[in-house]
Motif scaffolding. Structure first.
Motif, PDB file in Angstrom:
ATOM      1  N   GLU A 165       1.003  -1.214  -0.258  1.00 33.08           N
ATOM      2  CA  GLU A 165       0.064  -0.022  -0.218  1.00 33.08           C
ATOM      3  C   GLU A 165       0.919   1.145   0.113  1.00 33.08           C
ATOM      4  OE1 GLU A 165      -3.389   2.154   2.639  1.00 33.08           O
ATOM      5  OE2 GLU A 165      -2.019   0.580   3.467  1.00 33.08           O
ATOM      6  N   ASN A 166       1.907   1.149   0.677  1.00 33.26           N
ATOM      7  CA  ASN A 166       2.763   2.508   0.733  1.00 33.26           C
ATOM      8  C   ASN A 166       4.002   2.284   0.080  1.00 33.26           C
ATOM      9  OD1 ASN A 166       1.344   3.594   3.257  1.00 33.26           O
ATOM     10  ND2 ASN A 166       2.534   2.123   4.594  1.00 33.26           N
ATOM     11  N   GLU A 167       3.900   1.248  -0.900  1.00 38.51           N
ATOM     12  CA  GLU A 167       5.220   1.207  -2.102  1.00 38.51           C
ATOM     13  C   GLU A 167       6.345   1.305  -1.377  1.00 38.51           C
ATOM     14  OE1 GLU A 167       3.846   4.223  -4.889  1.00 38.51           O
ATOM     15  OE2 GLU A 167       2.530   2.817  -6.031  1.00 38.51           O
ATOM     16  N   SER A 168       6.670   0.698  -0.437  1.00 39.25           N
ATOM     17  CA  SER A 168       7.707   0.695   0.670  1.00 39.25           C
ATOM     18  C   SER A 168       8.790  -0.203  -0.131  1.00 39.25           C
ATOM     19  CB  SER A 168       7.620  -0.019   1.981  1.00 39.25           C
ATOM     20  OG  SER A 168       6.424   0.669   2.586  1.00 39.25           O
ATOM     21  N   PRO A 169      10.291   0.251   0.108  1.00 45.98           N
ATOM     22  CA  PRO A 169      11.252  -0.340  -0.463  1.00 45.98           C
ATOM     23  C   PRO A 169      11.193  -1.700  -0.301  1.00 45.98           C
ATOM     24  CG  PRO A 169      12.044   1.710   0.674  1.00 45.98           C
ATOM     25  CD  PRO A 169      10.671   1.441   1.049  1.00 45.98           C
ATOM     26  N   GLY A 170      11.451  -2.730  -1.504  1.00 50.67           N
ATOM     27  CA  GLY A 170      11.196  -3.854  -1.238  1.00 50.67           C
ATOM     28  C   GLY A 170       9.963  -4.465  -1.565  1.00 50.67           C
ATOM     29  N   SER A 171       8.888  -3.866  -1.621  1.00 56.30           N
ATOM     30  CA  SER A 171       7.422  -4.193  -2.012  1.00 56.30           C
ATOM     31  C   SER A 171       7.488  -4.866  -3.379  1.00 56.30           C
ATOM     32  CB  SER A 171       6.400  -3.240  -1.843  1.00 56.30           C
ATOM     33  OG  SER A 171       6.853  -2.043  -2.724  1.00 56.30           O
ATOM     34  N   SER A 172       8.252  -4.421  -4.434  1.00 50.28           N
ATOM     35  CA  SER A 172       8.167  -4.743  -5.915  1.00 50.28           C
ATOM     36  C   SER A 172       8.824  -6.229  -5.592  1.00 50.28           C
ATOM     37  CB  SER A 172       8.903  -3.681  -6.572  1.00 50.28           C
ATOM     38  OG  SER A 172       8.272  -2.521  -6.872  1.00 50.28           O
ATOM     39  N   ALA A 173       9.651  -6.446  -5.029  1.00 51.11           N
ATOM     40  CA  ALA A 173      10.822  -7.670  -4.812  1.00 51.11           C
ATOM     41  C   ALA A 173       9.624  -8.603  -4.331  1.00 51.11           C
ATOM     42  CB  ALA A 173      11.791  -7.638  -4.168  1.00 51.11           C
ATOM     43  N   ILE A 174       8.850  -8.383  -3.095  1.00 52.11           N
ATOM     44  CA  ILE A 174       7.719  -9.103  -2.712  1.00 52.11           C
ATOM     45  C   ILE A 174       6.783  -9.748  -3.677  1.00 52.11           C
ATOM     46  CG2 ILE A 174       6.162  -9.575  -1.033  1.00 52.11           C
ATOM     47  CD1 ILE A 174       7.641  -7.317   0.842  1.00 52.11           C
ATOM     48  N   LEU A 175       6.356  -8.720  -4.334  1.00 55.93           N
ATOM     49  CA  LEU A 175       5.246  -9.009  -5.537  1.00 55.93           C
ATOM     50  C   LEU A 175       5.939  -9.928  -6.414  1.00 55.93           C
ATOM     51  CD1 LEU A 175       3.353  -5.731  -5.642  1.00 55.93           C
ATOM     52  CD2 LEU A 175       2.512  -7.825  -4.527  1.00 55.93           C
ATOM     53  N   ALA A 176       7.222  -9.749  -6.768  1.00 54.09           N
ATOM     54  CA  ALA A 176       7.716 -10.440  -8.024  1.00 54.09           C
ATOM     55  C   ALA A 176       7.867 -11.795  -7.422  1.00 54.09           C
ATOM     56  CB  ALA A 176       8.993  -9.871  -8.284  1.00 54.09           C
ATOM     57  N   ALA A 177       8.218 -11.902  -6.153  1.00 54.28           N
ATOM     58  CA  ALA A 177       8.491 -13.466  -5.493  1.00 54.28           C
ATOM     59  C   ALA A 177       7.202 -14.201  -5.334  1.00 54.28           C
ATOM     60  CB  ALA A 177       9.141 -13.399  -4.110  1.00 54.28           C
ATOM     61  N   ILE A 178       6.011 -13.594  -5.353  1.00 51.62           N
ATOM     62  CA  ILE A 178       4.919 -14.418  -5.003  1.00 51.62           C
ATOM     63  C   ILE A 178       3.987 -14.803  -6.454  1.00 51.62           C
ATOM     64  CG2 ILE A 178       4.540 -13.495  -2.728  1.00 51.62           C
ATOM     65  CD1 ILE A 178       2.395 -11.654  -3.771  1.00 51.62           C
ATOM     66  N   GLN A 179       4.533 -14.170  -7.497  1.00 48.72           N
ATOM     67  CA  GLN A 179       3.942 -14.383  -8.646  1.00 48.72           C
ATOM     68  C   GLN A 179       3.620 -15.961  -9.049  1.00 48.72           C
ATOM     69  OE1 GLN A 179       2.360 -11.890 -10.611  1.00 48.72           O
ATOM     70  NE2 GLN A 179       3.041 -10.710  -8.643  1.00 48.72           N
ATOM     71  N   PRO A 180       4.804 -16.822  -8.881  1.00 44.12           N
ATOM     72  CA  PRO A 180       4.462 -18.249  -9.180  1.00 44.12           C
ATOM     73  C   PRO A 180       3.397 -18.862  -8.247  1.00 44.12           C
ATOM     74  CG  PRO A 180       6.711 -17.783  -8.865  1.00 44.12           C
ATOM     75  CD  PRO A 180       6.221 -16.513  -8.582  1.00 44.12           C
ATOM     76  N   HIS A 181       2.968 -18.279  -7.315  1.00 41.75           N
ATOM     77  CA  HIS A 181       2.066 -18.810  -6.266  1.00 41.75           C
ATOM     78  C   HIS A 181       0.518 -18.308  -6.400  1.00 41.75           C
ATOM     79  CE1 HIS A 181       5.704 -20.565  -4.437  1.00 41.75           C
ATOM     80  NE2 HIS A 181       6.270 -19.253  -4.448  1.00 41.75           N
ATOM     81  N   LEU A 182       0.458 -17.649  -7.222  1.00 40.07           N
ATOM     82  CA  LEU A 182      -0.989 -16.904  -7.437  1.00 40.07           C
ATOM     83  C   LEU A 182      -1.893 -18.011  -8.075  1.00 40.07           C
ATOM     84  CD1 LEU A 182       0.077 -13.394  -8.524  1.00 40.07           C
ATOM     85  CD2 LEU A 182      -0.475 -14.189  -6.304  1.00 40.07           C
ATOM     86  N   GLY A 183      -3.257 -17.401  -7.836  1.00 42.86           N
ATOM     87  CA  GLY A 183      -4.207 -18.358  -8.432  1.00 42.86           C
ATOM     88  C   GLY A 183      -4.634 -19.478  -7.549  1.00 42.86           C
ATOM     89  N   ARG A 184      -4.580 -19.205  -6.336  1.00 42.18           N
ATOM     90  CA  ARG A 184      -5.015 -20.174  -5.052  1.00 42.18           C
ATOM     91  C   ARG A 184      -6.588 -19.649  -4.799  1.00 42.18           C
ATOM     92  NH1 ARG A 184      -0.132 -19.871  -0.419  1.00 42.18           N
ATOM     93  NH2 ARG A 184      -1.428 -21.542   0.197  1.00 42.18           N
ATOM     94  N   SER A 185      -7.024 -18.506  -4.947  1.00 45.96           N
ATOM     95  CA  SER A 185      -8.318 -17.793  -4.455  1.00 45.96           C
ATOM     96  C   SER A 185      -8.936 -17.676  -5.369  1.00 45.96           C
ATOM     97  CB  SER A 185      -7.830 -16.656  -3.470  1.00 45.96           C
ATOM     98  OG  SER A 185      -7.011 -17.151  -2.348  1.00 45.96           O
ATOM     99  N   ASN A 186     -10.385 -17.649  -4.918  1.00 45.87           N
ATOM    100  CA  ASN A 186     -11.494 -17.166  -6.032  1.00 45.87           C
ATOM    101  C   ASN A 186     -11.700 -15.727  -5.433  1.00 45.87           C
ATOM    102  OD1 ASN A 186     -13.495 -17.163  -7.774  1.00 45.87           O
ATOM    103  ND2 ASN A 186     -14.997 -17.181  -6.081  1.00 45.87           N
TER     104      ASN A 186
END
Length: 324
Positions: free
Chosen positions: A32-53
């Motif tokens: 939400e705050n676009e803090s340093p490291g937030s982009s790296a976190i979003l990049a790291a979780i991409q392969p794990h998406l699609g779990r929720s409706n």
């Protein structure tokens, strides 16, 4: 590789994927705050998406969105489903703050470990959501609840950003609210998978349903027909049937979610790119862009041609930063 050499966000991502609610809260705050490291976190979780409706809930103010979501949560929990909720509240144009009242209405689920509710301010962003909404939804998806419910601010005919986030879209209108239905028809009516006539114990409920049926007749015949369902959120009337519909749709879309994700990502990438380009143009810090503005002012080139020149100038400026 030693733990000390791992990226700083690795531990947070690992805990997020294991369903740690504190890790989810920290991740949402960073995104939400676009803090340093937030982009790296979003990049790291991409392969794990699609779990929720992902279920989007939108509609005009006063239609009962928060109350309906509270009732949906109760019904889903009775079925043993886990739920994440992102409720977006409007920000004050003066102070920039928000009351975050949606979370107050859902406070009855505060002690339930199967429910995670987060209210965030729109920060003046139009479209019913806010700029970092997609990143927050991705964080919730990586966390892994069965369903994620995204509630927009009270929306009118132009607040259609939810189409880029949700697998299923619910558009609410309160029974007897004729003016609200007129506002819906030119915009968010077209994105609805389910039109929910809430407060259907109102004497005008049948008339409201007929109005919606008539408006659906104006939709593009190639578009998927939206269903109309009636609820009374305060009593739970119609909620089992509504959740039945949502769960059936979720089962039908599980295979195609990754394909849907690519379509949504293209839209989101386009918006993010436009934000960056707009900021650079308005900042007036690039000599090449200033030169292009001078050429427009002198009548040498048209704005459309100049826009292509801006893209080329920015590409040359950042050559090698990102291969496309």
């Amino acid at each position: 590789m030693s733990d000390a050499s791992l990226p700083a966000h690795a531990g947070l991502v690992d805990r997020l994927l294991k369903g740690d609610p504190r890790a989810l809260a920290r991740t949402i705050t960073a995104v939400e705050n676009e803090s340093p490291g937030s982009s790296a976190i979003l990049a790291a979780i991409q392969p794990h998406l699609g779990r929720s409706n992902i279920i989007g809930v939108t509609g005009p103010p006063g239609a009962g969105k928060s109350t309906l979501i509270d009732a949906m949560i109760r019904e889903l929990r009775l079925r043993g489903r886990t739920v994440g909720v992102l409720a977006v509240d409007p920000s004050s144009p003066i102070s920039g703050g928000a009351i975050l009242g949606d979370r107050i209405r859902m406070n009855g689920h505060a002690g339930d470990p199967g429910v995670f509710v987060r209210s965030l301010a729109s920060r003046g962003h139009l479209g019913g959501l806010f700029r970092a909404a997609w990143g927050v939804v991705q964080a919730m998806d990586a966390y892994g609840p069965d369903h994620i419910i995204v509630e927009t601010v009270g929306a009118g005919q132009s607040e259609v950003e939810i189409v880029d986030v949700a697998h299923m879209r619910l558009v609410l209108c309160a029974a007897g609210a004729g003016d609200d239905i007129q506002a819906l028809k030119a915009g968010i009516l077209e994105i609805a998978d389910i039109l929910v006539v809430n407060k259907s114990d109102h004497p005008m409920a049948e008339q409201t349903t007929r109005q919606l049926e008539a408006m659906l007749g104006l939709r593009d015949p190639r578009a998927q027909t939206a269903k109309i369902m009636a609820t009374v959120a305060t009593t739970g009337q119609g909620l089992p049937e509504l959740v039945d519909e949502l769960e059936a749709a979720a089962r039908g879309t599980q295979i195609s979610r990754r394909l849907d994700l690519k379509v949504r990502l293209r839209r989101i990438l386009a918006d993010a790119t436009a934000d960056i380009v707009r900021a650079r143009i308005l900042a007036g810090e690039t000599e090449a862009i200033e030169a292009i503005c001078d050429r427009i002012a002198s009548g040498e080139i048209a704005p459309a041609e100049a826009a292509r020149g801006v893209l080329l100038a920015l590409r040359d400026e950042h050559a090698g930063d990102c291969a496309v």
